[in-house]
Design a protein around this motif. Structure first.
Motif, mmCIF file in Angstrom:
data_model
loop_
_atom_site.group_PDB
_atom_site.id
_atom_site.type_symbol
_atom_site.label_atom_id
_atom_site.label_comp_id
_atom_site.label_asym_id
_atom_site.label_seq_id
_atom_site.Cartn_x
_atom_site.Cartn_y
_atom_site.Cartn_z
ATOM 1 N N ALA A 17 29.178 35.227 53.711
ATOM 2 C CA ALA A 17 29.279 35.956 52.452
ATOM 3 C C ALA A 17 30.507 36.861 52.431
ATOM 4 O O ALA A 17 31.230 36.945 51.446
ATOM 5 C CB ALA A 17 28.006 36.777 52.229
ATOM 6 N N ILE A 18 30.734 37.547 53.556
ATOM 7 C CA ILE A 18 31.902 38.428 53.649
ATOM 8 C C ILE A 18 33.192 37.628 53.556
ATOM 9 O O ILE A 18 34.130 38.004 52.861
ATOM 10 C CB ILE A 18 31.846 39.244 54.958
ATOM 11 C CG1 ILE A 18 30.662 40.224 54.909
ATOM 12 C CG2 ILE A 18 33.160 39.982 55.182
ATOM 13 C CD1 ILE A 18 30.380 40.892 56.241
ATOM 14 N N ALA A 19 33.220 36.486 54.259
ATOM 15 C CA ALA A 19 34.417 35.643 54.234
ATOM 16 C C ALA A 19 34.668 35.103 52.838
ATOM 17 O O ALA A 19 35.804 35.045 52.371
ATOM 18 C CB ALA A 19 34.260 34.490 55.226
ATOM 19 N N SER A 20 33.574 34.701 52.136
ATOM 20 C CA SER A 20 33.724 34.170 50.782
ATOM 21 C C SER A 20 34.244 35.242 49.846
ATOM 22 O O SER A 20 35.108 34.994 48.995
ATOM 23 C CB SER A 20 32.375 33.636 50.275
ATOM 24 O OG SER A 20 31.925 32.581 51.090
ATOM 25 N N GLN A 25 38.791 37.576 46.817
ATOM 26 C CA GLN A 25 39.712 38.669 46.557
ATOM 27 C C GLN A 25 41.152 38.252 46.808
ATOM 28 O O GLN A 25 42.074 38.763 46.177
ATOM 29 C CB GLN A 25 39.343 39.858 47.446
ATOM 30 C CG GLN A 25 38.011 40.511 47.055
ATOM 31 C CD GLN A 25 37.572 41.560 48.051
ATOM 32 O OE1 GLN A 25 38.230 41.758 49.077
ATOM 33 N NE2 GLN A 25 36.455 42.216 47.779
ATOM 34 N N ASP A 26 41.350 37.296 47.720
ATOM 35 C CA ASP A 26 42.700 36.853 48.041
ATOM 36 C C ASP A 26 43.268 35.925 46.973
ATOM 37 O O ASP A 26 44.471 35.698 46.923
ATOM 38 C CB ASP A 26 42.713 36.129 49.395
ATOM 39 C CG ASP A 26 42.513 37.100 50.560
ATOM 40 O OD1 ASP A 26 42.725 38.306 50.337
ATOM 41 O OD2 ASP A 26 42.151 36.638 51.646
ATOM 42 N N THR A 27 42.416 35.341 46.134
ATOM 43 C CA THR A 27 42.881 34.434 45.097
ATOM 44 C C THR A 27 43.660 35.205 44.039
ATOM 45 O O THR A 27 43.164 36.188 43.481
ATOM 46 C CB THR A 27 41.692 33.701 44.443
ATOM 47 O OG1 THR A 27 41.011 32.950 45.442
ATOM 48 C CG2 THR A 27 42.171 32.781 43.344
ATOM 49 N N VAL A 57 49.943 28.892 47.702
ATOM 50 C CA VAL A 57 50.519 30.144 47.187
ATOM 51 C C VAL A 57 49.454 31.058 46.591
ATOM 52 O O VAL A 57 49.782 32.069 45.954
ATOM 53 C CB VAL A 57 51.627 29.854 46.137
ATOM 54 C CG1 VAL A 57 52.794 29.134 46.788
ATOM 55 C CG2 VAL A 57 51.083 29.046 44.960
ATOM 56 N N GLY A 58 48.160 30.692 46.793
ATOM 57 C CA GLY A 58 47.090 31.624 46.477
ATOM 58 C C GLY A 58 46.413 31.478 45.136
ATOM 59 O O GLY A 58 45.706 32.400 44.705
#
Length: 256
Positions: A17-20, A25-27, A57-58
């Motif tokens: 869950a934390i990783a997801s 947030q990184d997107t 590139v995110g």
């Protein structure tokens, strides 16, 4: 379930869950790709390539397939504009029909990238297209070679099968091809469009033309997937390999 296993499972689920959440947030945002059709391998391959690049590139990418229907793609454009994505990549079904949609997206502050199919009647933020006129030049050079090999001179009959005439890709190829072939008055070029880039339409064109022009030397299709039905039509007419040469404008595996 043992206590240790339960704790480990909860810890694993929490980590996922934390990783997801961190990934979300990184997107940086979402880009929509409006693809005209999934009939040929170029279009399906372009989806994979764009997804890979945008992911690097995110950005996330969402793809909408118009099934070669201009009105459907217009509706898709309107729906996507309402979502305010970070950008729209558009491969237009019909360059005239989609021009107002491009204007509407840009007026809403959404960058529009024209991909594969250029819309010259309006502005976009970026255009990425193949050298389609040059493709026509290359095809003409090959026709010159094949006719000379077959007839001893650049003379004979070529059946040129376009894609949909609403697509500048095929119109530019036609322009380049006929520009070069104009130097050879002893070559008759018969031209028909395979509407909607539908392969079965190419087969029908060949079948009909063979009834009135049985001495066709070369069929030249503007996409490899059209040549599949071309070959089927030639076989149905009793033609053996080599009776009529078959060319296409790309090297998609389906046509090889």
């Amino acid at each position: 379930m043992t206590g240790k296993f339960r704790i480990a499972t909860i810890a694993l689920a929490s980590s996922v869950a934390i990783a997801s959440a961190a990934f979300a947030q990184d997107t940086k945002g979402t880009v929509y790709y409006l693809v005209p059709t999934l009939l040929d391998e170029f279009q399906t391959g372009s989806i994979s390539a764009l997804e890979m690049f945008l992911g690097q590139v995110g950005y996330d990418m969402e793809t909408l397939n118009a099934d070669n229907k201009a009105d459907l793609q217009q509706t898709q454009m309107n729906d996507v504009i309402a979502l305010s994505p970070d950008a729209i990549i558009l491969a237009a079904v019909d360059f005239n029909a989609l021009a107002p949609s491009v204007d509407a997206a840009r007026a809403a502050g959404i960058p529009v990238i024209e991909f594969d199919r250029q819309i010259s009647s309006t502005m976009s933020d970026f255009t990425s297209v193949a050298g389609t006129i040059e493709i026509g030049y290359v095809a003409a050079a090959e026709v010159e070679r094949l006719l000379t090999e077959r007839n001893g001179a650049v003379e004979g009959t070529v059946l040129q099968i376009l894609g949909d005439p609403g697509d500048p890709y095929t119109l530019d190829i036609q322009q380049g091809f006929e520009e070069v072939m104009a130097a050879y008055p002893d070559v008759e070029i018969i031209t028909h469009p395979a509407m909607l880039w539908e392969a079965s339409n190419a087969g029908t064109i060949v079948s009909n033309e063979l009834l009135v022009n049985p001495d066709i030397d070369i069929t030249y299709s503007h996409a490899a997937h059209l040549s599949v039905e071309v070959v089927a039509a030639l076989e149905s007419a009793g033609k053996a390999p080599g009776d009529i040469y078959v060319m296409s404008s790309n090297g998609a595996p389906v046509g090889l």
